[in-house]
Design a protein around this motif. Structure first.
Motif, PDB file in Angstrom:
ATOM      1  N   ALA A  56       0.829  -1.208   0.000  1.00  0.00           N
ATOM      2  CA  ALA A  56       0.000   0.000   0.000  1.00  0.00           C
ATOM      3  C   ALA A  56       0.863   1.258   0.000  1.00  0.00           C
ATOM      4  N   VAL A  57       1.903   1.279   0.809  1.00  0.00           N
ATOM      5  CA  VAL A  57       2.791   2.446   0.859  1.00  0.00           C
ATOM      6  C   VAL A  57       3.524   2.612  -0.471  1.00  0.00           C
ATOM      7  N   MET A  58       4.022   1.520  -1.016  1.00  0.00           N
ATOM      8  CA  MET A  58       4.708   1.586  -2.311  1.00  0.00           C
ATOM      9  C   MET A  58       3.760   2.086  -3.403  1.00  0.00           C
ATOM     10  N   GLY A  59       2.518   1.626  -3.348  1.00  0.00           N
ATOM     11  CA  GLY A  59       1.529   2.078  -4.328  1.00  0.00           C
ATOM     12  C   GLY A  59       1.265   3.574  -4.225  1.00  0.00           C
ATOM     13  N   ARG A  60       1.247   4.082  -3.001  1.00  0.00           N
ATOM     14  CA  ARG A  60       1.021   5.515  -2.823  1.00  0.00           C
ATOM     15  C   ARG A  60       2.200   6.325  -3.375  1.00  0.00           C
ATOM     16  N   PHE A  61       3.417   5.853  -3.153  1.00  0.00           N
ATOM     17  CA  PHE A  61       4.577   6.556  -3.683  1.00  0.00           C
ATOM     18  C   PHE A  61       4.642   6.497  -5.205  1.00  0.00           C
ATOM     19  N   ALA A  62       4.157   5.424  -5.780  1.00  0.00           N
ATOM     20  CA  ALA A  62       4.184   5.270  -7.236  1.00  0.00           C
ATOM     21  C   ALA A  62       3.015   5.962  -7.925  1.00  0.00           C
ATOM     22  N   ALA A  63       2.031   6.399  -7.172  1.00  0.00           N
ATOM     23  CA  ALA A  63       0.843   7.020  -7.747  1.00  0.00           C
ATOM     24  C   ALA A  63       1.194   8.334  -8.433  1.00  0.00           C
ATOM     25  N   THR A  64       0.446   8.635  -9.470  1.00  0.00           N
ATOM     26  CA  THR A  64       0.699   9.868 -10.204  1.00  0.00           C
ATOM     27  C   THR A  64      -0.316  10.955  -9.873  1.00  0.00           C
ATOM     28  N   ALA A  65      -1.394  10.620  -9.184  1.00  0.00           N
ATOM     29  CA  ALA A  65      -2.403  11.617  -8.798  1.00  0.00           C
ATOM     30  C   ALA A  65      -2.355  11.829  -7.298  1.00  0.00           C
ATOM     31  N   LYS A  66      -2.641  13.059  -6.871  1.00  0.00           N
ATOM     32  CA  LYS A  66      -2.617  13.327  -5.443  1.00  0.00           C
ATOM     33  C   LYS A  66      -3.940  12.934  -4.807  1.00  0.00           C
ATOM     34  N   ILE A  67      -3.899  12.729  -3.516  1.00  0.00           N
ATOM     35  CA  ILE A  67      -5.089  12.366  -2.760  1.00  0.00           C
ATOM     36  C   ILE A  67      -5.882  13.622  -2.484  1.00  0.00           C
TER      37      ILE A  67
END
Length: 68
Positions: A56-67
């Protein structure tokens, strides 16, 4: 049941898988007691929980859109 969770976070699923593995081990000459099955279930569930947290943390760092 009110909430839902992924199958891999279910203690029942892991206990069932450990029971099946213990039965297969018994057929192959390996004996696994109930206490060991419970410890193995707890250990596997902790490992899966830790791995899913890391993913989950890795996915958040790899995401291209902000929360938002």
């Amino acid at each position: 049941m009110d909430g839902s969770k992924p199958w891999y976070l279910s203690r029942t699923v892991w206990a069932s898988l450990v029971t099946v593995a213990a039965a297969v081990g018994g057929l192959m000459g390996r004996s696994v007691g109930l206490a060991e099955q419970m410890l193995l279930t707890d250990a596997l569930l902790q490992i899966v929980t830790a791995v899913s947290g890391v993913v989950a943390v890795m996915g958040r760092f790899a995401a291209t859109a902000k929360i938002s």
